[in-house]
Every structure is written in C-alpha cells, then in structure tokens.
Motif scaffolding. Structure first.
Motif, mmCIF file in Angstrom:
data_model
loop_
_atom_site.group_PDB
_atom_site.id
_atom_site.type_symbol
_atom_site.label_atom_id
_atom_site.label_comp_id
_atom_site.label_asym_id
_atom_site.label_seq_id
_atom_site.Cartn_x
_atom_site.Cartn_y
_atom_site.Cartn_z
ATOM 1 N N GLU A 56 0.839 -1.180 0.000
ATOM 2 C CA GLU A 56 0.000 0.000 0.000
ATOM 3 C C GLU A 56 0.883 1.242 0.000
ATOM 4 O O GLU A 56 1.896 1.285 0.694
ATOM 5 C CB GLU A 56 -0.909 0.038 1.240
ATOM 6 N N PRO A 75 -5.134 4.390 2.592
ATOM 7 C CA PRO A 75 -5.919 3.269 2.075
ATOM 8 C C PRO A 75 -7.185 3.065 2.897
ATOM 9 O O PRO A 75 -7.156 3.102 4.127
ATOM 10 C CB PRO A 75 -4.969 2.075 2.217
ATOM 11 N N TYR A 77 -10.466 0.286 2.971
ATOM 12 C CA TYR A 77 -10.819 -1.030 2.430
ATOM 13 C C TYR A 77 -12.325 -1.210 2.325
ATOM 14 O O TYR A 77 -13.044 -1.189 3.330
ATOM 15 C CB TYR A 77 -10.226 -2.141 3.297
ATOM 16 N N SER A 90 -8.770 -2.244 -1.714
ATOM 17 C CA SER A 90 -8.319 -0.978 -1.137
ATOM 18 C C SER A 90 -8.460 0.157 -2.143
ATOM 19 O O SER A 90 -8.165 -0.004 -3.329
ATOM 20 C CB SER A 90 -6.851 -1.104 -0.717
ATOM 21 N N GLU A 91 -8.930 1.309 -1.649
ATOM 22 C CA GLU A 91 -8.926 2.553 -2.414
ATOM 23 C C GLU A 91 -8.037 3.565 -1.698
ATOM 24 O O GLU A 91 -8.080 3.671 -0.479
ATOM 25 C CB GLU A 91 -10.329 3.167 -2.490
ATOM 26 N N GLN A 92 -7.238 4.307 -2.436
ATOM 27 C CA GLN A 92 -6.513 5.438 -1.863
ATOM 28 C C GLN A 92 -7.460 6.626 -1.810
ATOM 29 O O GLN A 92 -8.001 7.034 -2.835
ATOM 30 C CB GLN A 92 -5.281 5.777 -2.692
ATOM 31 N N ASN A 221 -5.219 -5.945 -6.785
ATOM 32 C CA ASN A 221 -5.802 -4.658 -6.400
ATOM 33 C C ASN A 221 -5.030 -3.554 -7.119
ATOM 34 O O ASN A 221 -3.806 -3.590 -7.192
ATOM 35 C CB ASN A 221 -5.682 -4.482 -4.891
ATOM 36 N N SER A 223 -3.989 0.284 -7.064
ATOM 37 C CA SER A 223 -3.875 1.498 -6.261
ATOM 38 C C SER A 223 -3.865 2.751 -7.129
ATOM 39 O O SER A 223 -4.388 3.792 -6.751
ATOM 40 C CB SER A 223 -2.594 1.465 -5.417
ATOM 41 N N SER A 224 -3.233 2.649 -8.303
ATOM 42 C CA SER A 224 -3.129 3.750 -9.236
ATOM 43 C C SER A 224 -3.213 3.180 -10.652
ATOM 44 O O SER A 224 -2.633 2.110 -10.901
ATOM 45 C CB SER A 224 -1.791 4.481 -9.037
ATOM 46 N N GLY A 239 -0.169 -1.414 -7.746
ATOM 47 C CA GLY A 239 -1.117 -2.074 -6.860
ATOM 48 C C GLY A 239 -0.454 -3.206 -6.110
ATOM 49 O O GLY A 239 0.757 -3.209 -5.895
#
Length: 318
Positions: A56, A75, A77, A90-92, A221, A223-224, A239
C-alpha cells in the motif's frame, strides 16, 4: 504507552446501507471465528515492469500555502466480488489530515466508494468517529466505540461471513494507516467498546486482528490510477497482487469492452501474501476518450477454473 485520541471529524452517517456479500449462516451469534478461505493462485503474458516496496502507498499530505497540512491520502478497504467470493479491495482516499482514522471509519459506514464495483459491509451509524490509538505501527491497538447496543450483535440479514469481513474492513483500514503499508503478521488490532466496557461488534468477539491477506483480500488490487483519472502520454499503474509466478497481466479496454492494449507487471513475489507491482503504461497511440484499465491475476488453468481475479479503473485519455 501514551494513548492518542483523534477528534471527531465527520458527522455520523444517518442511514443504513443495504448489506450485500458472500452469504452463509444467517443466524445471530455473539462470537465468530476469523474469516478463512482457500485462495487459488493464478501463467504469464508479456511486457516489463518495476516494483515498489510496499503493498500500500504510504500516506501523503496536501498542504496549504501557509504550509499546514489539509488532507492526507490513506488506504480505505471496501469489498467487491471475486472468483473466491466477497473480498477486500483498497482505495486510496483523501481525508482530513487531523483525523485520518475517524474520517476513514466514516467513509466505511457511508459506503462512500469511488469505484462503482466496490461497496461496504460496515453498517451506517454503527460506530463513533472518535478513534484512539495505543502502540506503534501495525503492533498498536485502536479503540472504537459503538453508537448503540444493537451493534454488538449481528443484525438480521447479515451473514456470519459478512460480519467477519465488515470487521476486517475496519482492521485493515486502520492498521494499514498505522503501519503505512503491509500488515501481514501484524500483532495489533481493534477493540470495540460500549459505555466504557469492551464488547463485541456485529457478533464478532475479542480483539479484532488482521486475517491473512490471502484469506480476505482480492488477489489483485489497483492502487493507481485512481477511478476516473485523466492520463496523457503515459502513466504508472501500481497495486498489490498474489498471482501465478508473480505475473500480473493488465489490459486497456474500450467502451465496447474490446482489448486495445495489454502488457504485464512483475510483482515482488506471490503465493504467501499480496506483493506490490507497478508498470509504466504508454497510451500515446490511443485515441482520446474513456477507457478501462484492468489488472488481473494470471490464470494457469487456461479458463478451466473459476477464472482470474480482476480490478479495474476508468481512465480518460486526452
């Protein structure tokens, strides 16, 4: 150890969300075992990639002209559907820097997702957003307060596995922020209180510790890029994943679902937990418009099994 208390940053969420999820035992219970499930490991396409050092991204702050922090990226969830059932994604998210834990809990209760494929299992209005923390990093302990005695028990219509995963949403969100990354093997957790006494939450008893990532997280996942991000020329996708032989295929699909570009990243590892991956993606030859970036687990069964896990983000190419 010194206990730090974060101030209330968001008002309580006023409406219950519709709980959806992975089904199972619907009978009420006061104590449940940690969620467990076998994770299938997805064989390898082509391209090149480099890898970051954590599953993360670390929190980053946005500052005012005067230099005081306003927001921080952390992050949070949520849950989504995978071939292995309902899992954590997970989302930032940008939250107010003076109270990231409380702000994050409020987002969970509101079901405030940016990716339409995600949702929440944490009931609206079930927890206060005054969050205290005692300890260091992923070995520390958070304290949350129930807003009402009803939330000590699993509500009607919520399965045991949904309740367990709702608790893991909270545990992963908070401990990932404390540790600024990977929490596999973390010794910390979350305690729930009501009127000054330790209690259950949604029927899940005891200090809630993080379950093994392969048991509760989606196997890939992103992340970007962020959902809806505008890109021009090239961008870096990143991710976390546990994919066969550490290969993380990616695709760009047009609005009709056709694959217009593809490649792969190589994660730092695979099989025992999720590892970080990243890849440079050149979109300079794509026509301007809206596309979908999709990261997948590699599928060694060649379509014979449940299929790959996916995570996607809408991108706008200028």
């Amino acid at each position: 150890m010194k206990r730090h208390t974060f101030p209330l940053a968001l008002t309580a969420v006023l409406s219950m969300i519709v709980l959806t999820g992975c089904g199972g035992d619907d009978e009420p219970t006061k104590a449940d075992d940690p969620a467990t499930s076998a994770a299938s490991q997805p064989t390898s396409p082509d391209s090149t990639a480099s890898t970051p050092s954590s599953t993360e991204p670390a929190a980053t702050e946005t500052t005012t002209d005067a230099g005081s922090p306003e927001t921080t990226s952390v992050p949070v969830y949520f849950v989504g559907d995978t071939p292995q059932g309902t899992r954590l994604y997970s989302e930032q998210r940008e939250v107010e820097a003076d109270n990231p834990p409380g702000e994050s809990v409020a987002l969970l209760m509101a079901g405030d997702v940016t990716d339409p494929d995600y949702r929440t299992l944490v009931p609206a209005g079930s927890l206060g957003t005054d969050v205290s923390f005692d300890g260091t990093g992923a070995d520390g302990f958070y304290t949350l307060n129930l807003t009402d005695a009803q939330w000590a028990e699993r509500p009607a219509g919520m399965s045991k596995s949904e309740a367990q995963l709702a608790v893991q949403q909270i545990v992963y969100t908070l401990l990932s922020q404390a540790a600024a990354g990977d929490i596999d093997g973390a010794k910390g957790g979350v305690d729930f209180y009501l009127d000054g006494e330790r209690t259950t939450f949604l029927g899940v008893a005891g200090t809630a510790s993080p379950a093994a990532s392969l048991d509760v997280r989606a196997l890939v996942n992103v992340s970007s890029p962020a959902e809806g991000e505008t890109v021009n020329g090239s961008f870096q996708a990143s991710g976390a994943a546990s994919s066969f032989e550490a290969t993380v295929p990616w695709e760009i699909r047009d609005d009709a679902g056709a694959v217009v570009q593809q490649g792969f990243a190589t994660a730092d590892g695979w099989a025992d937990k999720l590892y970080p991956w990243q890849s440079d993606v050149d979109v300079s030859k794509l026509d301007p418009g809206t596309y979908t970036f999709v990261a997948l687990t590699d599928d060694p069964s060649d379509g014979e099994g449940a299929g790959p896990t996916e995570d996607s983000r809408t991108i706008v190419v200028e």
